[in-house]
Design a protein around this motif. Sequence first.
Motif, PDB file in Angstrom:
ATOM      1  N   LEU A   1     -11.248  17.898   0.486  1.00 23.40           N
ATOM      2  CA  LEU A   1     -10.876  19.330   0.769  1.00 23.40           C
ATOM      3  C   LEU A   1      -9.775  19.742   0.415  1.00 23.40           C
ATOM      4  N   HIS A   2      -9.520  20.481  -0.573  1.00 22.34           N
ATOM      5  CA  HIS A   2      -8.011  20.770  -0.837  1.00 22.34           C
ATOM      6  C   HIS A   2      -7.318  19.698  -1.870  1.00 22.34           C
ATOM      7  N   GLY A   3      -8.191  18.544  -2.048  1.00 23.06           N
ATOM      8  CA  GLY A   3      -7.688  17.326  -2.675  1.00 23.06           C
ATOM      9  C   GLY A   3      -7.228  17.709  -4.277  1.00 23.06           C
ATOM     10  N   ASP A   4      -6.202  16.904  -4.589  1.00 21.86           N
ATOM     11  CA  ASP A   4      -5.895  17.112  -6.159  1.00 21.86           C
ATOM     12  C   ASP A   4      -6.974  16.495  -6.958  1.00 21.86           C
ATOM     13  N   ASP A   5      -7.544  17.242  -7.648  1.00 26.39           N
ATOM     14  CA  ASP A   5      -8.644  16.635  -8.605  1.00 26.39           C
ATOM     15  C   ASP A   5      -9.787  16.003  -7.909  1.00 26.39           C
ATOM     16  N   GLY A   6     -10.279  16.504  -6.704  1.00 25.94           N
ATOM     17  CA  GLY A   6     -11.452  15.861  -6.224  1.00 25.94           C
ATOM     18  C   GLY A   6     -11.137  14.754  -5.122  1.00 25.94           C
ATOM     19  N   HIS A   7      -9.853  14.265  -5.343  1.00 27.15           N
ATOM     20  CA  HIS A   7      -9.128  13.070  -4.345  1.00 27.15           C
ATOM     21  C   HIS A   7      -8.940  13.309  -2.939  1.00 27.15           C
ATOM     22  N   ALA A   8      -9.081  12.278  -2.121  1.00 28.74           N
ATOM     23  CA  ALA A   8      -8.583  12.469  -0.833  1.00 28.74           C
ATOM     24  C   ALA A   8      -7.028  13.120  -0.596  1.00 28.74           C
ATOM     25  N   ARG A   9      -6.658  13.674   0.436  1.00 30.42           N
ATOM     26  CA  ARG A   9      -5.445  14.305   0.684  1.00 30.42           C
ATOM     27  C   ARG A   9      -4.391  13.384   1.447  1.00 30.42           C
ATOM     28  N   ILE A  10      -3.291  13.516   1.269  1.00 32.03           N
ATOM     29  CA  ILE A  10      -2.225  12.535   2.190  1.00 32.03           C
ATOM     30  C   ILE A  10      -1.917  13.702   3.410  1.00 32.03           C
ATOM     31  N   LEU A  11      -2.339  13.432   4.626  1.00 41.20           N
ATOM     32  CA  LEU A  11      -2.207  14.138   5.735  1.00 41.20           C
ATOM     33  C   LEU A  11      -0.732  13.994   6.141  1.00 41.20           C
ATOM     34  N   ASN A  12       0.265  15.248   5.995  1.00 40.44           N
ATOM     35  CA  ASN A  12       1.524  15.016   6.139  1.00 40.44           C
ATOM     36  C   ASN A  12       1.900  14.707   7.421  1.00 40.44           C
ATOM     37  N   ASP A  13       1.497  15.720   8.460  1.00 38.70           N
ATOM     38  CA  ASP A  13       1.900  15.696   9.698  1.00 38.70           C
ATOM     39  C   ASP A  13       1.509  14.463  10.619  1.00 38.70           C
ATOM     40  N   LEU A  14       0.169  14.023  10.408  1.00 40.30           N
ATOM     41  CA  LEU A  14      -0.130  12.667  10.954  1.00 40.30           C
ATOM     42  C   LEU A  14       0.771  11.467  10.376  1.00 40.30           C
ATOM     43  N   THR A  15       0.989  11.678   9.306  1.00 35.31           N
ATOM     44  CA  THR A  15       1.997  10.674   8.578  1.00 35.31           C
ATOM     45  C   THR A  15       3.353  10.523   9.228  1.00 35.31           C
ATOM     46  N   VAL A  16       3.770  11.774   9.307  1.00 34.32           N
ATOM     47  CA  VAL A  16       5.299  11.800   9.891  1.00 34.32           C
ATOM     48  C   VAL A  16       5.068  11.259  11.557  1.00 34.32           C
ATOM     49  N   GLU A  17       4.122  11.333  12.212  1.00 33.25           N
ATOM     50  CA  GLU A  17       3.884  11.029  13.556  1.00 33.25           C
ATOM     51  C   GLU A  17       3.948   9.305  13.432  1.00 33.25           C
ATOM     52  N   GLN A  18       3.357   8.770  12.308  1.00 30.81           N
ATOM     53  CA  GLN A  18       3.193   7.027  12.164  1.00 30.81           C
ATOM     54  C   GLN A  18       4.776   6.885  11.667  1.00 30.81           C
ATOM     55  N   LEU A  19       5.311   7.554  10.805  1.00 33.00           N
ATOM     56  CA  LEU A  19       6.781   7.397  10.522  1.00 33.00           C
ATOM     57  C   LEU A  19       7.848   7.072  11.507  1.00 33.00           C
ATOM     58  N   CYS A  20       7.541   8.086  12.408  1.00 34.35           N
ATOM     59  CA  CYS A  20       8.329   8.248  13.881  1.00 34.35           C
ATOM     60  C   CYS A  20       8.113   6.813  14.613  1.00 34.35           C
ATOM     61  N   LYS A  21       6.957   6.441  14.793  1.00 39.17           N
ATOM     62  CA  LYS A  21       6.641   5.119  15.633  1.00 39.17           C
ATOM     63  C   LYS A  21       7.317   4.045  14.704  1.00 39.17           C
ATOM     64  N   GLN A  22       7.212   3.816  13.291  1.00 37.50           N
ATOM     65  CA  GLN A  22       7.741   2.859  12.529  1.00 37.50           C
ATOM     66  C   GLN A  22       9.393   2.754  12.753  1.00 37.50           C
ATOM     67  N   ALA A  23       9.997   4.027  12.681  1.00 38.25           N
ATOM     68  CA  ALA A  23      11.227   4.229  12.983  1.00 38.25           C
ATOM     69  C   ALA A  23      11.929   3.634  14.081  1.00 38.25           C
ATOM     70  N   LEU A  24      11.254   4.038  15.121  1.00 39.35           N
ATOM     71  CA  LEU A  24      11.598   3.503  16.255  1.00 39.35           C
ATOM     72  C   LEU A  24      11.195   2.066  16.515  1.00 39.35           C
ATOM     73  N   CYS A  25      10.191   1.555  16.022  1.00 45.93           N
ATOM     74  CA  CYS A  25      10.216   0.009  16.088  1.00 45.93           C
ATOM     75  C   CYS A  25      11.324  -0.678  15.510  1.00 45.93           C
ATOM     76  N   HIS A  26      11.710  -0.149  14.319  1.00 43.29           N
ATOM     77  CA  HIS A  26      12.712  -0.756  13.606  1.00 43.29           C
ATOM     78  C   HIS A  26      14.170  -0.730  14.392  1.00 43.29           C
ATOM     79  N   ALA A  27      14.242   0.310  15.062  1.00 36.81           N
ATOM     80  CA  ALA A  27      15.401   0.755  15.665  1.00 36.81           C
ATOM     81  C   ALA A  27      15.474  -0.289  16.943  1.00 36.81           C
ATOM     82  N   GLN A  28      14.423  -0.505  17.566  1.00 32.31           N
ATOM     83  CA  GLN A  28      14.412  -1.447  18.801  1.00 32.31           C
ATOM     84  C   GLN A  28      14.764  -2.895  18.362  1.00 32.31           C
TER      85      GLN A  28
END
Length: 275
Positions: free
Chosen positions: A153-180
């Motif tokens: 749904l709303h994907g580019d040319d019928g493909h899956a979408r990148i879920l921006n805000d869920l991805t940002v949540e994961q990136l925050c966890k990754q960044a915190l892991c690296h800082a620790q």
Amino acid sequence: LARVTMGQDVNGNAHVPQHQRPRRNRKTEAIRSMVRETIVTPQNLVLPLFVHDKDKSEPISAMPGCSRHSIDSLLKEVGEALELGVNHFVIFPKIADNLKDNLGTAAMDPKGLVPTCVRAVKSKFPNAYMWTDVALDPYSDRGHDGVLSNDSLHGDDGHARILNDLTVEQLCKQALCHAQAGCDVISPSDMMDGRVGAIRETLDTHGYSDVSIVSYTAKYASGFYGPFREALDSAPRATSSQNQDTAAAPPPNKKTYQMDPANKREALREALLDE
């Protein structure tokens, strides 16, 4: 052609009546070196280092002269670089396929490859300034920098979408892991909207306000990243077998989040959003 009328100095020589003459500061090496605005030294460089979980280093075919390092060869490379005056190092991992999934779960593992490398370097070389790449593509079973939807749904040319805000949540966890683990600089390369501010907030609220962020502010969808993607095994790919029955096909490229190379003004907008 008509001759240009020149003035004359008191000695009768040709004279251009202009007091400001920038060439005065270029006339000898002594003055050129004194007024030089940009000087690049080893201290200005950041050395990218590719790592994997194997016991020995292996060459990267797409990047002649570069290798994926084991922990031991990583430490050797860092030690040699420090002797040459290079103090900054950024880690790029090649993650084993069995650890990859759509959520990039392995990116938040405190015992994972990147945190292990950071701790090893910091233990032996406390003055080494460690940077880490923050993005999900090395950890994704679909080779994308973000979490993919299961529908098109709303994907580019019928493909899956990148879920921006869920991805940002994961990136925050990754960044915190690296800082620790002891990382000095977080370097988000994912191009999700809002990730810099969210990572900054995460680090600050967990007591890591001294950890810096140097983002890929305007990252274009470019073929020049091909060798890096081979080094990390992070190019877009078909859906993994365990998700084939339920997931929409992943986009074949990263154009829905990396920038169009034709857009200059958009790059300025991205830079302002990262401030």
